[in-house]
Design an enzyme around this catalytic site. Structure first.
Site, PDB file in Angstrom:
ATOM      1  N   LYS A  14       0.844  -1.203   0.000  1.00 29.35           N
ATOM      2  CA  LYS A  14       0.000   0.000   0.000  1.00 29.35           C
ATOM      3  C   LYS A  14       0.879   1.253   0.000  1.00 29.35           C
ATOM      4  O   LYS A  14       1.867   1.324   0.741  1.00 29.35           O
ATOM      5  CB  LYS A  14      -0.890  -0.024   1.239  1.00 29.35           C
ATOM      6  CG  LYS A  14      -1.929   1.087   1.312  1.00 29.35           C
ATOM      7  CD  LYS A  14      -2.761   0.944   2.584  1.00 29.35           C
ATOM      8  CE  LYS A  14      -3.901   1.928   2.648  1.00 29.35           C
ATOM      9  NZ  LYS A  14      -4.687   1.792   3.901  1.00 29.35           N
ATOM     10  N   SER A  48      -9.625   1.522   2.915  1.00 28.70           N
ATOM     11  CA  SER A  48      -8.791   2.288   2.009  1.00 28.70           C
ATOM     12  C   SER A  48      -7.697   1.470   1.321  1.00 28.70           C
ATOM     13  O   SER A  48      -7.100   1.963   0.356  1.00 28.70           O
ATOM     14  CB  SER A  48      -8.135   3.434   2.774  1.00 28.70           C
ATOM     15  OG  SER A  48      -7.278   2.920   3.775  1.00 28.70           O
ATOM     16  N   SER A  60      -9.704  -0.888   7.131  1.00 25.46           N
ATOM     17  CA  SER A  60      -9.162  -0.751   5.769  1.00 25.46           C
ATOM     18  C   SER A  60      -8.432  -1.960   5.211  1.00 25.46           C
ATOM     19  O   SER A  60      -8.074  -1.960   4.040  1.00 25.46           O
ATOM     20  CB  SER A  60      -8.228   0.456   5.704  1.00 25.46           C
ATOM     21  OG  SER A  60      -8.996   1.613   5.524  1.00 25.46           O
TER      22      SER A  60
HETATM   23  N1  GLN Z   1     -13.157   3.795   6.513  1.00 23.00           N
HETATM   24  C1  GLN Z   1     -12.476   4.149   7.720  1.00 23.00           C
HETATM   25  C2  GLN Z   1     -12.072   5.602   7.667  1.00 23.00           C
HETATM   26  O1  GLN Z   1     -12.391   6.214   6.738  1.00 23.00           O
HETATM   27  C3  GLN Z   1     -11.290   3.278   7.933  1.00 23.00           C
HETATM   28  C4  GLN Z   1     -10.118   3.658   7.141  1.00 23.00           C
HETATM   29  C5  GLN Z   1      -8.904   2.880   7.519  1.00 23.00           C
HETATM   30  O2  GLN Z   1      -8.986   1.828   8.168  1.00 23.00           O
HETATM   31  N2  GLN Z   1      -7.760   3.386   7.125  1.00 23.00           N
HETATM   32  O3  GLN Z   1     -11.469   6.130   8.543  1.00 23.00           O
END
Ligand code: GLN
Length: 499
Positions: A79, A154, A178
């Site tokens: 990532k 994400s 994420s």
């Molecule tokens: N969807 C969650 C957020 O927007 C989790 C994102 C993540 O785990 N990086 O914060």
């Protein structure tokens, strides 16, 4: 070339017996990246030549008779929020568009030492804030099972790269789901380890008390093999746990000794859960019963506050962490030449303040700006007690709910996501709908516990469904063992999206 096997369990024996070279394997994945990247857009950047060079080095070591770690020569996708010295690390943001880190993230060092071949950096929501991999500067990543749908986020690029066999395994990060949510949406396995199990050194911070990096793979065994490489103490991360790493791979290979599995009835029978997901979870519960597991209904009364709590704590930490991007220290700096003069009645700012303002306004996208504003508000004098401090108290209550549950059961089982993959564009302009997607995942981050998602079937329209297992802190072995037992019982055959 693309006829080569794509799964780790097929590749590892062929690499170690030298039936296949790492160069051949790496080339076959690079071919698949070339072929599918235009439709899936899983990668932000990749460097085929460098990957092949690194593959040659591993092949050479093997030819010299060196005894290499099990994953040596296997390609991997990372990532683009984890620092790598040999490529840019953008976080999907204009503000870091050209940022090149002078150091590797600790887990990247560990992967290199174990002989893994980094293929490239995968797409994400800007600074990992989101659940659909739509907001990064490179635009969306498309779900390989249905290109009109999101791959989740994400870490969507990592999940999609594995689902489309553009990489056999990948690394993501998980602050509120994420890793698990995109794993569920893309029909692959994903693990968020215990907070502190994997070093955060070189993981560009979103919300430091919640962030954790972890693996994506086709099978639970893949996750165990990868965790084996990346887990461990790192003195450069003060929150890293100084606890020995267990032999996950050997432990899960042992005969399954059964487990007590907790089911959150309020979650499974509650409103908002898609009926096909509910049915798939019930079938998985039946499978666990057949495996001799004891199923126990449990209740976690504070879990209904987890979204509200998370969406105060995460933006608060983000607003603080992202204050370092000011146009002076890193990346993008706005030019003030084209700036309009201040409107009548508005006090002109010093050029330095103007430069900060413009760089941050132009460098960050809408969602990141929203979170910075929310977080600045919840941390500001006068609101701190009402929001941030209160959220910390509720976080403790949520943790206590988990503690109480884990006195009765080994793991908590439930859906990973409330819905199957939604359409690209469907929620990206509706933050609250997007935040609600995180309903089942944020709890594990607030409690700091490990949680994984694995595929348990598809909807009538062929969209993957994930199941989530959560365990107490440092219970990775048990968690992986319970998940692996399911895959063994159903003779799980991983699938690659047929693009
Ligand atoms: N969807 C969650 C957020 O927007 C989790 C994102 C993540 O785990 N990086 O914060």
């Amino acid at each position: 070339m693309s006829q080569l096997p794509t799964f780790v369990h097929e590749l590892v024996p062929k690499l170690s017996s030298r039936e296949l070279s790492s160069r051949e394997v790496t080339q076959s994945f690079l071919d698949r990246i070339e072929k599918h990247q235009p439709a899936v857009k899983a990668f932000v950047s990749w460097d085929g030549e460098l990957a092949l060079q690194n593959a040659d080095a591993v092949d050479q070591r093997r030819a010299n008779g060196e005894n290499l770690p099990p994953l040596a020569g296997i390609p991997i996708a990372i990532k683009d929020i984890l620092c790598t010295t040999d490529s840019v690390t953008t976080c999907g943001s204009r503000i870091l568009e050209n940022y090149r880190s002078p150091f590797d993230a600790h887990l990247v060092t560990l992967l290199r030492q174990a002989g893994l071949i980094i293929l490239g950096k995968t797409n994400l929501d800007e600074f990992a804030m989101g659940g659909s991999t739509e907001t990064g500067i490179c635009g969306p990543t498309y779900n390989p099972w249905d290109l009109t749908r999101t791959c989740g986020g994400s870490s969507g690029g990592s999940a999609a790269s594995v689902a489309a066999a553009m990489a056999p395994i990948a690394i993501g990060t998980d602050t509120g789901g994420s890793i698990r949510q995109p794993a569920a949406f893309c029909g692959v396995c994903g693990l968020k380890p215990t907070y502190g199990r994997v070093s955060r050194y070189g993981l560009i911070a979103y919300a430091s008390s919640l962030d954790q990096a972890g693996p994506f793979g086709h099978t639970i065994r893949d996750l165990a093999m990868m965790l084996q490489v990346i887990a461990g103490h790192d003195p450069r991360d003060s929150t890293s746990l100084n606890v020995p790493v267990e032999d996950y791979v050997a432990e899960i290979a042992k005969p399954f000794s059964g487990a007590k599995i907790g089911v959150l009835r309020e979650q499974l029978d509650g409103p908002g859960l898609d009926s096909e997901i509910r049915a798939a979870i019930e079938r998985a519960i039946d499978e666990y019963k057949r495996l001799g597991c004891q199923i126990v209904d449990i209740s976690m009364p504070y879990s209904k506050y987890s979204i509200a709590t998370y969406y105060i704590i995460a933006p608060s930490e983000a607003s603080s962490n992202l204050s370092r991007y000011d146009g002076a220290h890193y990346g993008f700096r706005a030019s003030l030449e084209k700036k309009q003069p201040a409107m009548a009645g508005v006090k002109a700012q010093s050029p330095l303040i103007e430069m900060y303002n413009e760089s941050r306004s132009q460098g960050f996208g809408a969602e990141v700006r929203r979170r910075i504003m929310l977080g600045t508000y919840t941390l500001s004098a006068g609101y701190y007690d009402a929001y941030y401090k209160k959220a910390l108290k509720v976080r403790r209550l949520i943790r206590q709910d988990y503690d109480a549950a884990f006195e009765k059961v080994d793991v908590v089982l439930g859906p990973t996501t409330p819905t199957p993959p939604f359409r690209i564009g469907e929620k990206v302009n509706d933050p609250v709908q997007m935040y609600l997607e995180d309903l089942f995942t944020v709890g594990a981050n607030l409690a700091g516990i490990p949680a994984l998602s694995m595929p348990i079937g598809v909807t009538a329209s062929g969209m993957p469904i994930g199941i989530q297992l959560q365990g107490p802190a440092l219970s990775e072995t048990k968690l992986l063992e319970i998940a692996h037992a399911y895959q063994r019982a159903i003779d799980y055959q991983p699938r690659v999206a047929g693009l």
